[in-house]
Design an enzyme around this catalytic site. Sequence first.
Site, mmCIF file in Angstrom:
data_model
loop_
_atom_site.group_PDB
_atom_site.id
_atom_site.type_symbol
_atom_site.label_atom_id
_atom_site.label_comp_id
_atom_site.label_asym_id
_atom_site.label_seq_id
_atom_site.Cartn_x
_atom_site.Cartn_y
_atom_site.Cartn_z
ATOM 1 N N LYS A 30 11.995 6.154 4.972
ATOM 2 C CA LYS A 30 13.051 5.186 5.022
ATOM 3 C C LYS A 30 14.107 5.495 6.008
ATOM 4 O O LYS A 30 14.605 6.661 6.080
ATOM 5 C CB LYS A 30 13.613 5.147 3.695
ATOM 6 N N ASN B 28 4.625 -1.665 1.866
ATOM 7 C CA ASN B 28 5.631 -2.392 2.428
ATOM 8 C C ASN B 28 5.684 -3.882 1.927
ATOM 9 O O ASN B 28 6.840 -4.516 1.820
ATOM 10 C CB ASN B 28 5.603 -2.181 4.218
ATOM 11 N N TYR C 84 17.607 -5.649 -5.601
ATOM 12 C CA TYR C 84 19.233 -5.717 -5.358
ATOM 13 C C TYR C 84 19.336 -6.950 -4.639
ATOM 14 O O TYR C 84 18.867 -7.203 -3.470
ATOM 15 C CB TYR C 84 20.028 -4.524 -4.817
ATOM 16 N N ALA C 85 19.759 -8.151 -5.386
ATOM 17 C CA ALA C 85 19.992 -9.509 -4.451
ATOM 18 C C ALA C 85 20.942 -9.034 -3.299
ATOM 19 O O ALA C 85 22.100 -8.267 -3.449
ATOM 20 C CB ALA C 85 20.636 -10.301 -5.539
ATOM 21 N N CYS D 76 10.121 -2.018 9.885
ATOM 22 C CA CYS D 76 8.926 -2.099 9.280
ATOM 23 C C CYS D 76 8.525 -3.371 8.435
ATOM 24 O O CYS D 76 7.360 -3.904 8.790
ATOM 25 C CB CYS D 76 9.072 -0.833 8.322
#
Length: 472
Positions: free
Chosen positions: A155, A216, A259-260, A268
Amino acid sequence: MRITVFGAGYVGLVTAACLAELGNEVLCLERDPARIALLERGQLPIHEPGLAELVTANVGAGRLRFSSDADGGMAELQFIAVGTPPDEDGAADVEHVLQAARTIARRMAGFQVIVTKSTVPIGTAERVRAAVQQELDARGSGLSFAVVSNPEFLKEGAAVHDFMQPDRIVLGVEAGTAGRRAAALLTALYEPLNRHHPRTVWMDTRSAELTKYAANAMLATRISFINEMANLADLIGADIEAVRCGIGADQRIGYSFLYAGCGYGGSCFPKDLQALGRLASEAGQPLRLLRAVEAINNDQKLMLGQRILARFGDDLHGHVFAVWGLAFKPDTDDVRHASALVLIGQLLRANACVAVYDPVAHATARRALEQDRSLGPEALARLRYASDPMNALQGADALAIVTEWKQFRSPDWRQVKALLRQPVVFDGRNLFEPRLMAEAGIEHHSIGRPPRARLAMASAGAALPAQGGQNA
């Protein structure tokens, strides 16, 4: 071990530095002499927490070197970590990977393990094998080698941690004697990372290549799913944070990547979904779900701009807006496919003036926006890069927050109100509690958190769900 890493980009540089930190002798090959000179001075071409210190320490210890000379790069393990940019049809271009493979083959003097670390289409390991074998045949050489797929799961903003403390180490190996020799070498290489508990997952090369894309794709799907639910929550008066806590408590679902917000970005997810979609179409199995994931995300990136236009009018001439955050996520200067750039483009094309601030991404954002053909010189002249967050607010009609940098989480709201012409905040990452914003006298626009839902929870004495950020 002696290791060569082809590529000093994001993946290559992190891989080289971390393998050196584990005690290996690592040569990182890079074709760009300017980048090599930069690295030898202890400077990095990217922003990644902890990486500069790692590079400096291992260069100083003699375990990490940078060069453009592949003749000195023969080692037990050859890692290919070069770029695989999308071509015009969305498929990943592996020409740089194959060039590195040919370079290795021309210089081989004994058994070689060639490890593809780049994100590559399924079947690339076989293409690498064919390219190496072709070069060896041209040399009249009967040398043995193995090709291994070892995809990265790093990440941005946490890459060093992810490499040194991985969730899993995926290794795709070939059958046969060469594959077993390669597995033994890689077992020894990664032994320090498996010491506390086994993290290695062994499989064939095609499965390893698909694992990277599938991972992903799953994460992107979760983000688009929660954004769909947030948009529905806005319409029916529900609170997406309460919903997230309610579904995340189910161990089969969990909280990560739920999480909005105003959409995912980076290199990526968009690139890998396009490449996977292209591959699936060629195989005769279109991935309808992933098409929807991409479409939802593209729409989500437009949402903040649409809400600003709905609040202030279609023509924003004479209006000034502050934007906090340019990078696609915190702790990186990467602005590729960043939601902030979409928002800035919307505002400038609507004749607004825009003042932006990001802790590290000003230079990368400036380059990206200057290359945007939809923005001419007149539009870019209305864009200002502020020296700090509060400086961006001076004379602005509203603030839009697009990247969840930690320093944005607890601003001095009295100072914010004093600097803004109107106390209006568009919270693109749901950083702030709507009830507290209302108490501070701020008009707060969040995603999936309508005020009446929050007021109902507060009046009922319900516990407010914890805030978080997208761990992408």
